[in-house]
Design an enzyme around this catalytic site. Structure first.
Site, PDB file in Angstrom:
ATOM      1  N   TYR A  52       0.825  -1.204   0.000  1.00  0.00           N
ATOM      2  CA  TYR A  52       0.000   0.000   0.000  1.00  0.00           C
ATOM      3  C   TYR A  52       0.859   1.254   0.000  1.00  0.00           C
ATOM      4  O   TYR A  52       1.690   1.456   0.880  1.00  0.00           O
ATOM      5  CB  TYR A  52      -0.934   0.029   1.218  1.00  0.00           C
ATOM      6  N   SER A 220     -13.686  -3.670   0.551  1.00  0.00           N
ATOM      7  CA  SER A 220     -14.548  -2.916  -0.382  1.00  0.00           C
ATOM      8  C   SER A 220     -16.024  -3.105  -0.060  1.00  0.00           C
ATOM      9  O   SER A 220     -16.824  -3.503  -0.928  1.00  0.00           O
ATOM     10  CB  SER A 220     -14.266  -3.319  -1.835  1.00  0.00           C
ATOM     11  N   PRO A 221     -16.444  -2.807   1.179  1.00  0.00           N
ATOM     12  CA  PRO A 221     -17.835  -3.043   1.575  1.00  0.00           C
ATOM     13  C   PRO A 221     -18.849  -2.097   0.950  1.00  0.00           C
ATOM     14  O   PRO A 221     -20.054  -2.321   1.087  1.00  0.00           O
ATOM     15  CB  PRO A 221     -17.789  -2.842   3.092  1.00  0.00           C
ATOM     16  N   GLY A 225     -18.975  -4.460  -7.706  1.00  0.00           N
ATOM     17  CA  GLY A 225     -18.045  -5.227  -8.515  1.00  0.00           C
ATOM     18  C   GLY A 225     -16.612  -5.034  -8.067  1.00  0.00           C
ATOM     19  O   GLY A 225     -16.338  -4.746  -6.910  1.00  0.00           O
ATOM     20  N   PHE A 231     -21.864   1.830  -4.664  1.00  0.00           N
ATOM     21  CA  PHE A 231     -23.284   1.681  -4.999  1.00  0.00           C
ATOM     22  C   PHE A 231     -24.145   2.646  -4.200  1.00  0.00           C
ATOM     23  O   PHE A 231     -25.237   3.005  -4.634  1.00  0.00           O
ATOM     24  CB  PHE A 231     -23.748   0.235  -4.778  1.00  0.00           C
TER      25      PHE A 231
END
Length: 311
Positions: A52, A220-221, A225, A231
């Site tokens: 990272y 990535s909650p 995709g 979303f």
């Protein structure tokens, strides 16, 4: 904040995790404020990886320690996890003993700590020699540099292969999971149906981990995709989903972010949610979802609104 003890460890952990992949997008002062906000919200778990950092290996680990001015008193309040196994410079995976040990030594130096609570193997290496991994794990554990071990993005057979050789129990598997990315649930709920949702893409990893006391962590909650965007708030692509989430959020007097978190933490598997946000308010909003237990009807309403079939 809801806590539980990770199976096969003595670690008492929050069900929310602060992810640090994007930490360097902030100034040092902003990064410190974000970390301290997480701690004020009673998040005690911090996720890292040696790759990272946009400019060089370990940049985010180094940034984290510098921002918080890491010391022994702070360290005692944190559960720190890092990941290794990706050679980002040459774009391949490396589970060799040398790479694993060198990666851990680098992480410890950058994080200004003597030990990692958990070390995860980041993505499966097809060239893995499990006996070599076992040697690395034994050396790291006996030296006190790593207390517990796990994996990320591994399927059941890959976990079983590792555990055949290593002397340690793998206690964590970090996988991608959100309301808009649910393959770990889809195939089980639509078994024997000739539809795309029934395709088993991960060898029933959710059930396997529950059977074997391996805690799942959801990365990535809030993503749709594979990094296709959030979303939440996307009324064009996820109009029905946002409508249902907003309705339920109003009932609990929280934001849509809290409900997206609660949808995951409501699951009885004690899934931890990795929050990669750099936004302080979103961190606070997410924390309010930690202890919300959605009703069965609400949970299924959200799942169906995301476009999934309940046969």
């Amino acid at each position: 904040m809801k806590y539980h003890t990770l199976a096969n460890t003595d670690l008492h952990v929050s069900n929310l995790i602060m992810g640090n992949m994007r930490l360097t997008e902030l100034s040092l002062q902003e990064a410190e404020k974000l970390i301290r906000t997480a701690m004020e919200e009673e998040i005690n778990f911090f996720d890292h990886a040696d790759i990272y950092g946009p400019d060089y290996v370990g940049q985010c680990e180094e940034y984290f320690a510098n921002a918080i001015q890491m010391n022994s008193s702070l360290r005692e309040k944190m559960v720190i996890q890092s990941k290794c196994g990706i050679n980002s410079a040459k774009n391949y995976y490396d589970f060799s003993k040398k790479h694993i040990i060198d990666s851990v030594n680098g992480s410890l130096e950058r994080l200004k700590t003597d030990y990692l609570d958990l070390l995860l193997l980041h993505r499966p290496d097809p060239l893995m020699d499990p006996e070599e991994v076992a040697e690395a794990f034994n050396e790291l554990q006996s030296s006190g540099k790593v207390r517990h071990f796990g994996v990320s993005n591994h399927n059941p057979a890959q976990i079983q292969l590792l555990e055949k050789y290593i002397g340690q129990k793998l206690v964590v598997n970090q996988v991608q999971f959100s309301i808009a990315h649910t393959p770990i649930i889809d195939s089980g709920i639509s078994l024997n149906m000739g539809i795309d949702q029934a395709v088993n893409r991960d060898s029933s990893v959710l059930e396997y981990c529950r059977l074997n006391d391996i805690t799942l962590q959801a990365w990535s909650p809030f993503q749709n995709g594979f990094f296709e965007g959030p979303f939440l708030g996307d009324k064009e692509k996820f109009g029905k989903l946002n409508e249902v989430i907003d309705r339920i959020a109003s009932k609990y007097s929280v934001t849509n972010t809290a409900i997206a978190v609660a949808w995951i933490t409501t699951h009885p598997a004690n899934i931890q949610v990795v929050l990669g946000t750099t936004n302080i308010q979103r961190m606070k909003d997410a924390s309010k979802g930690s202890e919300i237990k959605l009703t069965r009807e609400e949970w299924y309403d959200i799942y169906k609104a995301a476009g999934n079939m309940v046969p």
